[in-house]
Design a protein around this motif. Structure first.
Motif, PDB file in Angstrom:
ATOM      1  N   ASP A  13       2.348   0.790   2.443  1.00  0.00           N
ATOM      2  CA  ASP A  13       1.812  -0.055   1.370  1.00  0.00           C
ATOM      3  C   ASP A  13       2.271  -1.490   1.620  1.00  0.00           C
ATOM      4  O   ASP A  13       3.402  -1.849   1.323  1.00  0.00           O
ATOM      5  CB  ASP A  13       2.345   0.487   0.035  1.00  0.00           C
ATOM      6  CG  ASP A  13       1.941  -0.366  -1.144  1.00  0.00           C
ATOM      7  OD1 ASP A  13       1.112  -1.287  -0.984  1.00  0.00           O
ATOM      8  OD2 ASP A  13       2.469  -0.092  -2.249  1.00  0.00           O
ATOM      9  N   THR A  41       4.240  -6.071  -4.408  1.00  0.00           N
ATOM     10  CA  THR A  41       5.015  -5.418  -3.343  1.00  0.00           C
ATOM     11  C   THR A  41       5.689  -6.497  -2.500  1.00  0.00           C
ATOM     12  O   THR A  41       5.084  -7.516  -2.179  1.00  0.00           O
ATOM     13  CB  THR A  41       4.073  -4.575  -2.460  1.00  0.00           C
ATOM     14  OG1 THR A  41       3.414  -3.621  -3.296  1.00  0.00           O
ATOM     15  CG2 THR A  41       4.838  -3.848  -1.351  1.00  0.00           C
ATOM     16  N   THR A  68      -1.034  -0.700  -4.167  1.00  0.00           N
ATOM     17  CA  THR A  68       0.070   0.126  -4.680  1.00  0.00           C
ATOM     18  C   THR A  68      -0.439   1.114  -5.731  1.00  0.00           C
ATOM     19  O   THR A  68      -0.038   2.284  -5.749  1.00  0.00           O
ATOM     20  CB  THR A  68       1.168  -0.781  -5.264  1.00  0.00           C
ATOM     21  OG1 THR A  68       1.649  -1.643  -4.222  1.00  0.00           O
ATOM     22  CG2 THR A  68       2.327   0.030  -5.827  1.00  0.00           C
TER      23      THR A  68
HETATM   24 MG    MG Z   1       1.503  -3.668  -3.961  1.00  0.00          MG
END
Ligand code: MG
Ligand code: GTP
Length: 184
Positions: free
Chosen positions: A68, A44, A26
């Motif tokens: 991502d 995430t 990220t």
């Molecule tokens: Mg991440």
């Protein structure tokens, strides 16, 4: 996908960013797309998306859609869905944590078993040795060994990167996109 408008070629490329949790996926994307960095970690959940528009050259516009993907194991059974129609990939490890390097092979095998280009070949994949700002003696120190590893495992290349200090982020992306363009 390609369309031609006023002689300008446009491409939309789906690029995956995968690897173990906390390796900096990220953060690399944030650096690349927004030129921002934060030391705070927020895992995430599932998948996030980012878009970057690149004026590649006078005749070529490229929209890069970055996927991502969460490193957490509990999302692992979703990867087939996430990988669909991708044309390029970054696999990220953390140069200070050996376990994240050991997992690179697992991610690469997962990728190659679940996605390929229309002609059946593997999608170009670049290995990122991230957090190179942290350690002088890091896991990616031996260039020769890294080159050999990449050749063995079918990576098109590798870069030491730092999302924090903005090292090689742009360069790695340019490299991967050039490999994607070559495949067209
Ligand atoms: Mg991440
Ligand atoms: P998941 O979403 O859980 O898979 O993690 P991730 O790979 O997206 O990691 P993330 O980008 O959230 O970064 C994890 C932690 O590492 C954060 O605290 C970041 O600030 C830090 N970090 C990321 N990149 C770098 C880097 O290049 N250098 C340093 N020193 N820290 C970094």
């Amino acid at each position: 996908s390609n369309t031609t408008t006023n002689d300008k070629k446009e491409h939309l490329y789906k690029i995956l960013v995968i690897g173990e949790l906390g390796t900096g996926k990220t953060s690399l994307i944030k650096r690349y797309v927004h030129n921002l960095y934060s030391p705070n970690y927020r895992a995430t959940i599932g998948v996030d998306f980012a878009l970057k528009v690149i004026n590649w050259d006078a005749n070529t516009l490229i929209r890069v859609q970055l996927w991502d993907i969460a490193g957490q194991e509990r999302f692992y059974n979703m990867t087939r869905v996430y990988y669909k129609d991708a044309v390029g990939c970054f696999i990220v490890f953390d140069v200070t944590r050996a376990s994240t390097f050991e997992a690179v092979i697992r991610w690469k095998n997962d990728l190659d078993s679940k996605v390929s280009l229309p002609d059946g070949s593997r999608i170009p994949c670049v290995l990122l040795a991230n957090k190179c700002d942290l350690a002088k003696e890091n896991l990616a120190n031996n260039n020769e060994q890294m080159n050999e590893f990449c050749q063995d495992k079918g990576f098109v290349g590798w870069f030491e990167t730092s999302a924090k200090d903005d090292i090689n982020v742009e360069k790695a992306s340019k490299f991967l996109i050039s490999k994607i363009l070559e495949k067209e």
